[in-house]
Write a protein that holds these residues in place. Structure first.
Motif, PDB file in Angstrom:
ATOM      1  N   UNK A  32       0.831  -1.298  -0.047  1.00  0.00           N
ATOM      2  CA  UNK A  32       0.168  -0.059  -0.270  1.00  0.00           C
ATOM      3  C   UNK A  32       0.683   1.302  -0.063  1.00  0.00           C
ATOM      4  N   UNK A  33       1.940   1.138   0.627  1.00  0.00           N
ATOM      5  CA  UNK A  33       2.869   2.280   0.723  1.00  0.00           C
ATOM      6  C   UNK A  33       3.295   2.671  -0.692  1.00  0.00           C
ATOM      7  N   UNK A  34       3.666   1.558  -1.603  1.00  0.00           N
ATOM      8  CA  UNK A  34       4.301   1.822  -2.946  1.00  0.00           C
ATOM      9  C   UNK A  34       2.893   2.370  -3.767  1.00  0.00           C
ATOM     10  N   UNK A  35       1.808   1.564  -3.592  1.00  0.00           N
ATOM     11  CA  UNK A  35       0.676   2.170  -4.286  1.00  0.00           C
ATOM     12  C   UNK A  35       0.328   3.661  -4.032  1.00  0.00           C
ATOM     13  N   UNK A  36       0.224   4.109  -2.707  1.00  0.00           N
ATOM     14  CA  UNK A  36       0.109   5.348  -2.306  1.00  0.00           C
ATOM     15  C   UNK A  36       0.780   6.472  -3.392  1.00  0.00           C
ATOM     16  N   UNK A  37       1.887   6.231  -3.825  1.00  0.00           N
ATOM     17  CA  UNK A  37       2.491   7.313  -4.569  1.00  0.00           C
ATOM     18  C   UNK A  37       1.652   7.615  -5.915  1.00  0.00           C
ATOM     19  N   UNK A  38       0.685   6.707  -6.366  1.00  0.00           N
ATOM     20  CA  UNK A  38       0.069   7.012  -7.485  1.00  0.00           C
ATOM     21  C   UNK A  38      -1.376   7.283  -7.211  1.00  0.00           C
ATOM     22  N   UNK A  39      -1.865   7.673  -5.917  1.00  0.00           N
ATOM     23  CA  UNK A  39      -3.150   8.233  -5.755  1.00  0.00           C
ATOM     24  C   UNK A  39      -3.649   9.261  -6.456  1.00  0.00           C
ATOM     25  N   UNK A  40      -4.807   9.328  -6.968  1.00  0.00           N
ATOM     26  CA  UNK A  40      -5.370  10.625  -7.651  1.00  0.00           C
ATOM     27  C   UNK A  40      -6.388  11.176  -6.452  1.00  0.00           C
ATOM     28  N   UNK A  41      -6.831  12.326  -6.562  1.00  0.00           N
ATOM     29  CA  UNK A  41      -7.792  13.086  -5.779  1.00  0.00           C
ATOM     30  C   UNK A  41      -8.955  13.033  -6.919  1.00  0.00           C
ATOM     31  N   UNK A  42      -9.880  12.047  -6.758  1.00  0.00           N
ATOM     32  CA  UNK A  42     -11.100  11.870  -7.352  1.00  0.00           C
ATOM     33  C   UNK A  42     -12.253  12.839  -6.949  1.00  0.00           C
ATOM     34  N   UNK A  43     -12.573  12.766  -5.638  1.00  0.00           N
ATOM     35  CA  UNK A  43     -13.345  13.542  -5.203  1.00  0.00           C
ATOM     36  C   UNK A  43     -13.349  13.876  -3.709  1.00  0.00           C
ATOM     37  N   UNK A  44     -13.848  15.042  -3.026  1.00  0.00           N
ATOM     38  CA  UNK A  44     -14.052  15.401  -1.899  1.00  0.00           C
ATOM     39  C   UNK A  44     -15.159  14.585  -1.259  1.00  0.00           C
ATOM     40  N   UNK A  45     -14.991  14.262  -0.023  1.00  0.00           N
ATOM     41  CA  UNK A  45     -16.186  13.720   0.903  1.00  0.00           C
ATOM     42  C   UNK A  45     -17.327  14.001   0.713  1.00  0.00           C
ATOM     43  N   UNK A  46     -17.341  15.625   0.801  1.00  0.00           N
ATOM     44  CA  UNK A  46     -18.641  16.152   0.626  1.00  0.00           C
ATOM     45  C   UNK A  46     -19.587  16.294   1.742  1.00  0.00           C
ATOM     46  N   UNK A  47     -19.178  15.603   3.007  1.00  0.00           N
ATOM     47  CA  UNK A  47     -20.150  15.646   4.057  1.00  0.00           C
ATOM     48  C   UNK A  47     -20.331  17.000   5.013  1.00  0.00           C
ATOM     49  N   UNK A  48     -19.309  17.941   4.551  1.00  0.00           N
ATOM     50  CA  UNK A  48     -19.630  19.490   5.019  1.00  0.00           C
ATOM     51  C   UNK A  48     -19.137  19.542   6.384  1.00  0.00           C
ATOM     52  N   UNK A  49     -18.789  18.744   7.278  1.00  0.00           N
ATOM     53  CA  UNK A  49     -18.342  18.651   8.320  1.00  0.00           C
ATOM     54  C   UNK A  49     -16.876  19.307   8.361  1.00  0.00           C
ATOM     55  N   UNK A  50     -16.719  20.352   9.421  1.00  0.00           N
ATOM     56  CA  UNK A  50     -15.355  21.415   9.328  1.00  0.00           C
ATOM     57  C   UNK A  50     -14.187  20.318   9.757  1.00  0.00           C
ATOM     58  N   UNK A  51     -14.375  19.405  10.360  1.00  0.00           N
ATOM     59  CA  UNK A  51     -13.032  18.725  10.766  1.00  0.00           C
ATOM     60  C   UNK A  51     -12.851  17.292   9.760  1.00  0.00           C
ATOM     61  N   UNK A  52     -13.441  17.442   8.764  1.00  0.00           N
ATOM     62  CA  UNK A  52     -13.195  16.457   7.700  1.00  0.00           C
ATOM     63  C   UNK A  52     -12.606  16.860   6.422  1.00  0.00           C
ATOM     64  N   UNK A  53     -11.780  16.076   5.989  1.00  0.00           N
ATOM     65  CA  UNK A  53     -10.935  16.706   4.576  1.00  0.00           C
ATOM     66  C   UNK A  53     -10.465  15.527   4.085  1.00  0.00           C
ATOM     67  N   UNK A  54     -11.471  14.420   4.147  1.00  0.00           N
ATOM     68  CA  UNK A  54     -11.282  12.856   3.568  1.00  0.00           C
ATOM     69  C   UNK A  54     -11.743  13.140   1.950  1.00  0.00           C
ATOM     70  N   UNK A  55     -11.265  12.346   1.062  1.00  0.00           N
ATOM     71  CA  UNK A  55     -11.487  12.133  -0.279  1.00  0.00           C
ATOM     72  C   UNK A  55     -11.326  10.962  -0.766  1.00  0.00           C
ATOM     73  N   UNK A  56     -11.852  10.681  -1.974  1.00  0.00           N
ATOM     74  CA  UNK A  56     -12.016   9.340  -2.612  1.00  0.00           C
ATOM     75  C   UNK A  56     -10.744   9.575  -3.733  1.00  0.00           C
ATOM     76  N   UNK A  59     -13.249   6.196  -8.322  1.00  0.00           N
ATOM     77  CA  UNK A  59     -14.747   6.350  -8.250  1.00  0.00           C
ATOM     78  C   UNK A  59     -15.330   5.218  -7.515  1.00  0.00           C
ATOM     79  N   UNK A  60     -16.815   5.552  -7.123  1.00  0.00           N
ATOM     80  CA  UNK A  60     -17.569   4.725  -6.329  1.00  0.00           C
ATOM     81  C   UNK A  60     -19.055   5.087  -6.712  1.00  0.00           C
ATOM     82  N   UNK A  61     -19.854   4.173  -7.390  1.00  0.00           N
ATOM     83  CA  UNK A  61     -21.159   4.403  -7.262  1.00  0.00           C
ATOM     84  C   UNK A  61     -21.929   4.866  -5.793  1.00  0.00           C
ATOM     85  N   UNK A  62     -22.560   6.031  -5.758  1.00  0.00           N
ATOM     86  CA  UNK A  62     -23.169   6.417  -4.371  1.00  0.00           C
ATOM     87  C   UNK A  62     -24.072   5.307  -4.049  1.00  0.00           C
TER      88      UNK A  62
END
Length: 110
Positions: A32-56, A59-62
């Motif tokens: 996973x450490x090796x794979x992490x180097x190729x990660x792309x920012x696909x989408x923000x979490x979108x929850x709206x919570x101020x403490x959250x900066x999570x991201x996809x 892609x994932x179907x809703x």
């Protein structure tokens, strides 16, 4: 948006990527450490919570579950929380909680 349009994590948040790689290595998650180097920012979490900066990072179907190959990989950062959702050996989501705001390092963005 097609995959090439999704920016690489290492170009946007290189400090976060470095931290993820180091923490994954500490946990013995070398692949996973090796794979992490190729990660792309696909989408923000979108929850709206101020403490959250999570991201996809994939892609994932809703409303669809990740499936039987899903596992969570909690990491132990010095500050806040970092938890990875992994499906079939691929990091598909990065939970970034209770941390200082991430700073986009691309020119003209941060």
């Amino acid at each position: 948006m097609t995959a090439p349009e999704h920016p690489l994590l290492r170009e946007v948040f290189p400090d976060l990527l470095g931290e993820l790689v180091d923490l994954l290595e500490e946990e013995g998650e070398h692949e996973l450490a090796v794979a992490a180097r190729g990660l792309r920012l696909v989408a923000e979490c979108g929850c709206g919570d101020g403490f959250c900066q999570s991201f996809r990072t994939e892609p994932r179907p809703d409303g669809q579950p990740y499936g039987p190959d899903h596992r969570c990989v909690p990491l132990s950062p010095a500050h806040g929380m970092l938890v990875l959702d992994v499906v079939g050996g691929r990091i598909v989501y990065v939970e970034v909680l209770d941390r200082e705001p991430l700073r986009d390092t691309r020119p003209g963005r941060g």
